[in-house]
Design a protein around this motif. Structure first.
Motif, PDB file in Angstrom:
ATOM      1  N   ASP A 168       0.824  -1.205   0.000  1.00  0.00           N
ATOM      2  CA  ASP A 168       0.000   0.000   0.000  1.00  0.00           C
ATOM      3  C   ASP A 168       0.858   1.255   0.000  1.00  0.00           C
ATOM      4  OD1 ASP A 168      -2.781  -1.181   0.403  1.00  0.00           O
ATOM      5  OD2 ASP A 168      -1.704  -2.049   2.105  1.00  0.00           O
ATOM      6  N   GLN A 169       2.062   1.135   0.575  1.00  0.00           N
ATOM      7  CA  GLN A 169       2.974   2.275   0.673  1.00  0.00           C
ATOM      8  C   GLN A 169       4.402   1.783   0.491  1.00  0.00           C
ATOM      9  OE1 GLN A 169       2.174   3.559   4.664  1.00  0.00           O
ATOM     10  NE2 GLN A 169       0.356   4.733   4.119  1.00  0.00           N
ATOM     11  N   VAL A 170       5.202   2.583  -0.213  1.00  0.00           N
ATOM     12  CA  VAL A 170       6.631   2.301  -0.367  1.00  0.00           C
ATOM     13  C   VAL A 170       7.400   3.531   0.092  1.00  0.00           C
ATOM     14  CG1 VAL A 170       8.506   1.840  -1.985  1.00  0.00           C
ATOM     15  CG2 VAL A 170       6.311   0.673  -2.272  1.00  0.00           C
ATOM     16  N   ALA A 171       8.296   3.341   1.043  1.00  0.00           N
ATOM     17  CA  ALA A 171       9.156   4.423   1.529  1.00  0.00           C
ATOM     18  C   ALA A 171      10.563   4.201   0.987  1.00  0.00           C
ATOM     19  CB  ALA A 171       9.171   4.441   3.055  1.00  0.00           C
ATOM     20  N   ILE A 172      11.073   5.178   0.274  1.00  0.00           N
ATOM     21  CA  ILE A 172      12.399   5.071  -0.322  1.00  0.00           C
ATOM     22  C   ILE A 172      13.420   5.724   0.606  1.00  0.00           C
ATOM     23  CG2 ILE A 172      13.853   5.633  -2.298  1.00  0.00           C
ATOM     24  CD1 ILE A 172      11.649   3.667  -2.964  1.00  0.00           C
ATOM     25  N   MET A 173      14.406   4.956   1.040  1.00  0.00           N
ATOM     26  CA  MET A 173      15.445   5.469   1.938  1.00  0.00           C
ATOM     27  C   MET A 173      16.473   6.246   1.105  1.00  0.00           C
ATOM     28  SD  MET A 173      15.806   2.258   4.609  1.00  0.00           S
ATOM     29  CE  MET A 173      15.988   0.974   3.353  1.00  0.00           C
ATOM     30  N   THR A 174      16.111   7.489   0.787  1.00  0.00           N
ATOM     31  CA  THR A 174      16.883   8.295  -0.163  1.00  0.00           C
ATOM     32  C   THR A 174      18.106   8.943   0.462  1.00  0.00           C
ATOM     33  OG1 THR A 174      14.604   9.019  -0.665  1.00  0.00           O
ATOM     34  CG2 THR A 174      16.322   9.647  -2.212  1.00  0.00           C
ATOM     35  N   TYR A 175      18.227   8.844   1.783  1.00  0.00           N
ATOM     36  CA  TYR A 175      19.297   9.565   2.482  1.00  0.00           C
ATOM     37  C   TYR A 175      20.630   8.819   2.420  1.00  0.00           C
ATOM     38  CZ  TYR A 175      16.390   6.713   5.568  1.00  0.00           C
ATOM     39  OH  TYR A 175      15.588   5.723   6.070  1.00  0.00           O
ATOM     40  N   ASP A 176      21.671   9.422   3.064  1.00  0.00           N
ATOM     41  CA  ASP A 176      23.052   8.916   3.016  1.00  0.00           C
ATOM     42  C   ASP A 176      23.585   8.959   1.591  1.00  0.00           C
ATOM     43  OD1 ASP A 176      23.010   8.448   5.732  1.00  0.00           O
ATOM     44  OD2 ASP A 176      22.470   6.338   5.532  1.00  0.00           O
TER      45      ASP A 176
END
Length: 337
Positions: free
Chosen positions: A228-236
């Motif tokens: 239902d949701q995708v969180a992209i770990m865009t940091y670092d």
């Protein structure tokens, strides 16, 4: 020696052009404003330790002020066998009741994950069907406690991980049956899908030197069709200038929303900490870069989208003020997503 000098000068000139081009691109103020679909990764103490009514009330106020719609409350990690000891979440029910009282409409999700066993290294072996079954039973416990969803963060996850996709299928069946959400945190997508097989052939998948677990386009679409949701770990990002770091966030925002924004809700991860080896990446750079990426879209995605703040334990009042100044739309505006 002469050719070496010319080559060095050529490389230096190219680098200067890249830096200059990025700086010029970075100067215009983004037109896009933020959205009202935003997430927050929250510390384990919320489920593992007691809190006063005043603390719960303050949490509710913080979520309302910053337009947070989803909170991933750390409730794990999983043990190697796929369970979570009850003592780790003994105050989960009190938390859920407080969120419903002081932050009505905010979805509280159980943030669960572990280091995935790859080539014999790691903690939890998702290739073991019995382990996956215990993970599902653990998920059911949290949903029955009142959590609105399950948020997975297994790392590393590679584009050819069939066991993970099987777990996603089974978890989706579970969350649907109980009226809950399934969300997942993933690494930032690969810059070139064709590079992944090359990395796989040349580098191991564990140890100090390993190829990065970047989602390919096909893998990201497949996950989006299950979540239902995708969180992209865009940091670092580990880039040397603010303009290049901003370009990183802009590029991943545009490509991710174009790829899966019609399929699932997307949260682009933003940091409220300063990475040890990165002097260019911070919250204002990330938010400005994401807004530039939204500006580059030909049309808005069909599904809601926003940012995921990482994390509540690194976000002080000054950082929240910077977030509000750069991201949420004014209260009189409708959501951008």
């Amino acid at each position: 020696m002469r050719w070496t000098g010319w080559a060095a000068a050529y490389v230096a000139g190219l680098a200067a052009l890249v830096f200059a081009g990025a700086w010029v691109w970075w100067q215009p103020e983004p037109e896009a404003r933020g959205t009202e679909a935003n997430a927050l990764w929250a510390r384990h103490q919320w489920v593992g330790e007691p809190h006063s009514d005043a603390e719960y009330r303050a949490l509710g106020k913080l979520l309302e002020e910053n337009r947070i719609t989803d909170v991933f409350f750390h409730a794990g990690p999983f043990e190697a066998d796929g369970t979570v000891p009850p003592g780790k979440y003994r105050y989960a029910r009190q938390l859920i009741e407080a969120v419903r009282k002081y932050a009505p409409g905010v979805r509280a999700q159980a943030y669960l994950g572990q280091v995935r066993v790859v080539d014999g290294h790691g903690v939890i072996d998702l290739d073991d069907a019995a382990v996956r079954e215990r993970v599902l039973k653990t998920d059911a416990i949290f949903l029955d406690l009142g959590f609105d969803g399950i948020h997975y963060d297994f790392e590393p996850i590679y584009y050819d991980d069939r066991a993970f996709m099987t777990l996603m299928d089974r978890t989706r069946e579970l969350t649907r049956s109980k009226g809950g959400l399934l969300s997942v945190a993933l690494e930032q997508p690969t810059l070139a899908d064709a590079a992944q097989p090359v990395y796989k052939a040349l580098l191991p998948r564990s140890g100090a030197l390993h190829y990065p677990p970047r989602p390919t386009e096909g893998f990201l679409r497949a996950v989006a069709d299950r979540a239902d949701q995708v969180a992209i770990m865009t940091y670092d990002v580990s880039l040397p200038t603010r303009s290049l770091a901003g370009w990183h966030f802009a590029r991943h925002t545009r490509t991710t929303l174009e790829l899966i924004g019609d399929r699932t809700t997307v949260f682009m991860g933003v940091p409220t900490y300063r990475p040890l080896m990165d002097w260019a990446e911070d919250l204002p750079v990330a938010l400005r870069g994401i807004r530039r990426g939204i500006d580059d879209l030909k049309r808005p995605p069909k599904r809601p989208y926003g940012v995921g703040v990482y994390a509540d334990w690194t976000t002080d009042p000054a950082e929240w003020a910077r977030y509000r100044a750069a991201w949420p739309p004014p209260a009189t505006e409708s959501p951008a997503g």
